[in-house]
Write an enzyme that holds these catalytic residues in place. Structure first.
Site, PDB file in Angstrom:
ATOM      1  N   GLY A 162       0.779  -1.229   0.000  1.00 17.19           N
ATOM      2  CA  GLY A 162       0.000   0.000   0.000  1.00 17.19           C
ATOM      3  C   GLY A 162       0.811   1.280   0.000  1.00 17.19           C
ATOM      4  O   GLY A 162       0.335   2.310   0.481  1.00 17.19           O
ATOM      5  N   SER A 163       2.019   1.247  -0.564  1.00 16.56           N
ATOM      6  CA  SER A 163       2.769   2.508  -0.596  1.00 16.56           C
ATOM      7  C   SER A 163       2.118   3.489  -1.572  1.00 16.56           C
ATOM      8  O   SER A 163       2.118   4.701  -1.335  1.00 16.56           O
ATOM      9  CB  SER A 163       4.248   2.285  -0.929  1.00 16.56           C
ATOM     10  N   ASN A 164       1.539   2.987  -2.648  1.00 18.05           N
ATOM     11  CA  ASN A 164       0.816   3.888  -3.557  1.00 18.05           C
ATOM     12  C   ASN A 164      -0.484   4.375  -2.927  1.00 18.05           C
ATOM     13  O   ASN A 164      -0.885   5.525  -3.139  1.00 18.05           O
ATOM     14  CB  ASN A 164       0.546   3.195  -4.901  1.00 18.05           C
ATOM     15  N   LYS A 199     -15.401 -15.235  -9.908  1.00 18.41           N
ATOM     16  CA  LYS A 199     -15.011 -13.822  -9.888  1.00 18.41           C
ATOM     17  C   LYS A 199     -16.263 -12.931  -9.943  1.00 18.41           C
ATOM     18  O   LYS A 199     -16.356 -11.928  -9.246  1.00 18.41           O
ATOM     19  CB  LYS A 199     -14.125 -13.549 -11.107  1.00 18.41           C
ATOM     20  N   MET A 233      -3.883  -7.165  -7.213  1.00 18.85           N
ATOM     21  CA  MET A 233      -3.260  -8.273  -7.941  1.00 18.85           C
ATOM     22  C   MET A 233      -4.260  -9.206  -8.622  1.00 18.85           C
ATOM     23  O   MET A 233      -3.955 -10.383  -8.843  1.00 18.85           O
ATOM     24  CB  MET A 233      -2.358  -9.074  -6.982  1.00 18.85           C
ATOM     25  N   ARG A 234      -5.437  -8.715  -8.944  1.00 19.32           N
ATOM     26  CA  ARG A 234      -6.433  -9.573  -9.621  1.00 19.32           C
ATOM     27  C   ARG A 234      -6.793  -8.972 -10.966  1.00 19.32           C
ATOM     28  O   ARG A 234      -6.807  -7.748 -11.106  1.00 19.32           O
ATOM     29  CB  ARG A 234      -7.733  -9.667  -8.816  1.00 19.32           C
ATOM     30  N   ASN A 279      -5.057   2.299 -13.444  1.00 19.15           N
ATOM     31  CA  ASN A 279      -4.087   1.437 -12.771  1.00 19.15           C
ATOM     32  C   ASN A 279      -2.693   2.035 -12.919  1.00 19.15           C
ATOM     33  O   ASN A 279      -2.421   2.773 -13.865  1.00 19.15           O
ATOM     34  CB  ASN A 279      -4.110   0.055 -13.449  1.00 19.15           C
ATOM     35  N   HIS A 313       1.248   0.772 -13.348  1.00 23.36           N
ATOM     36  CA  HIS A 313       2.002  -0.445 -13.687  1.00 23.36           C
ATOM     37  C   HIS A 313       3.494  -0.112 -13.769  1.00 23.36           C
ATOM     38  O   HIS A 313       3.869   0.891 -14.382  1.00 23.36           O
ATOM     39  CB  HIS A 313       1.513  -1.015 -15.019  1.00 23.36           C
TER      40      HIS A 313
HETATM   41  C1  GRF Z   1       3.402  -1.018  -7.571  1.00 21.74           C
HETATM   42  O1  GRF Z   1       4.728  -1.072  -7.997  1.00 21.74           O
HETATM   43  C2  GRF Z   1       2.473  -0.977  -8.748  1.00 21.74           C
HETATM   44  O2  GRF Z   1       3.044  -0.469  -9.910  1.00 21.74           O
HETATM   45  C3  GRF Z   1       2.135  -2.421  -8.986  1.00 21.74           C
HETATM   46  O3  GRF Z   1       2.122  -2.997  -7.705  1.00 21.74           O
HETATM   47  C4  GRF Z   1       2.989  -2.275  -6.842  1.00 21.74           C
HETATM   48  C5  GRF Z   1       2.219  -1.998  -5.583  1.00 21.74           C
HETATM   49  O4  GRF Z   1       3.042  -1.467  -4.577  1.00 21.74           O
HETATM   50  N1  GRF Z   1       0.896  -2.549  -9.715  1.00 21.74           N
HETATM   51  P1  GRF Z   1       2.396  -0.821  -3.268  1.00 21.74           P
HETATM   52  O5  GRF Z   1       1.518  -1.880  -2.623  1.00 21.74           O
HETATM   53  O6  GRF Z   1       1.632   0.388  -3.685  1.00 21.74           O
HETATM   54  O7  GRF Z   1       3.573  -0.489  -2.400  1.00 21.74           O
END
Ligand code: GRF
Length: 190
Positions: free
Chosen positions: A14-16, A65, A90-91, A107, A109
């Site tokens: 969850g850093s993003n 799903k 991740m889905r 998203n 990526h």
């Molecule tokens: C990120 O690098 C994003 O690009 C990818 O998954 C990672 C998630 O990292 N889809 P975080 O959980 O936000 O730290």
């Protein structure tokens, strides 16, 4: 604050999620929900610390799903969510969610798409021996990381980079770029 409501979907650290929430006042929308498919993900605690409502589910508890996505859609409707930001979710998004949110679901990526879609994009870039990679923000469609690209930022790969050092560089770019793109996108849409 604006009345446009959004949800963040995440599966892990969850850093993003944190980077987006740190910019909450400037996003042009109100994040009202975290959706998480992994009951032991650290992102859940991060959401709770911020007093954010969470919808946590275990995909294995559902037959299909479509079954769990229907529950998610119900929750999103209940909270009048208009935008979805995937941040390490991740889905693969299925037709049930897409039918409601295509064009309103984006998203982040960790590669310069269309290069290195799918899992372990950082490992894929290192294995390919390329000298640059980057970050892409894109809309979600029915494919895996194939939706229309909104923004990209390049990152040089040094010969000494390991998966860890490259991941750190990518995260640093993501944390700046993702909230900025959300802000600009929502500004255009109002
Ligand atoms: C990120 O690098 C994003 O690009 C990818 O998954 C990672 C998630 O990292 N889809 P975080 O959980 O936000 O730290």
């Amino acid at each position: 604050m604006t009345d446009i409501k959004a949800a963040i979907f995440a599966s892990g650290t969850g850093s993003n999620f944190e980077a987006i929430m740190d910019q909450h006042e400037n996003l042009g929308c109100r994040v009202v929900l975290l959706v998480c498919d992994n009951p032991s993900a650290p992102v859940i605690e991060k959401a709770m610390m911020r007093g954010l409502e969470t919808f946590v589910f275990n995909p294995k508890a559902y037959q299909t799903k479509a079954d769990y996505e229907e529950k998610i859609v119900q929750k999103l409707r209940e909270l009048h969510v208009e935008w979805i930001f995937l941040a390490g979710y991740m889905r693969i998004v299925g037709p049930t969610l897409l039918a409601e949110y295509e064009g309103h679901m984006i998203n982040v990526h960790p590669s310069l798409l269309p290069a290195f879609p799918g899992k372990d994009a950082i490992g894929q870039a290192l294995a390919a021996g390329v000298t640059k990679t980057g970050v892409t923000i894109h809309y979600i469609d029915e494919g895996i990381d194939t939706g229309p690209i909104i923004a990209q930022q390049e990152i040089a790969i040094d010969p000494t980079d390991t998966k860890e050092t490259l991941q750190d560089k990518i995260h640093a770019v993501e944390h700046e770029l993702y909230p900025k793109v959300i802000r600009e996108l929502l500004k255009q849409k109002v």
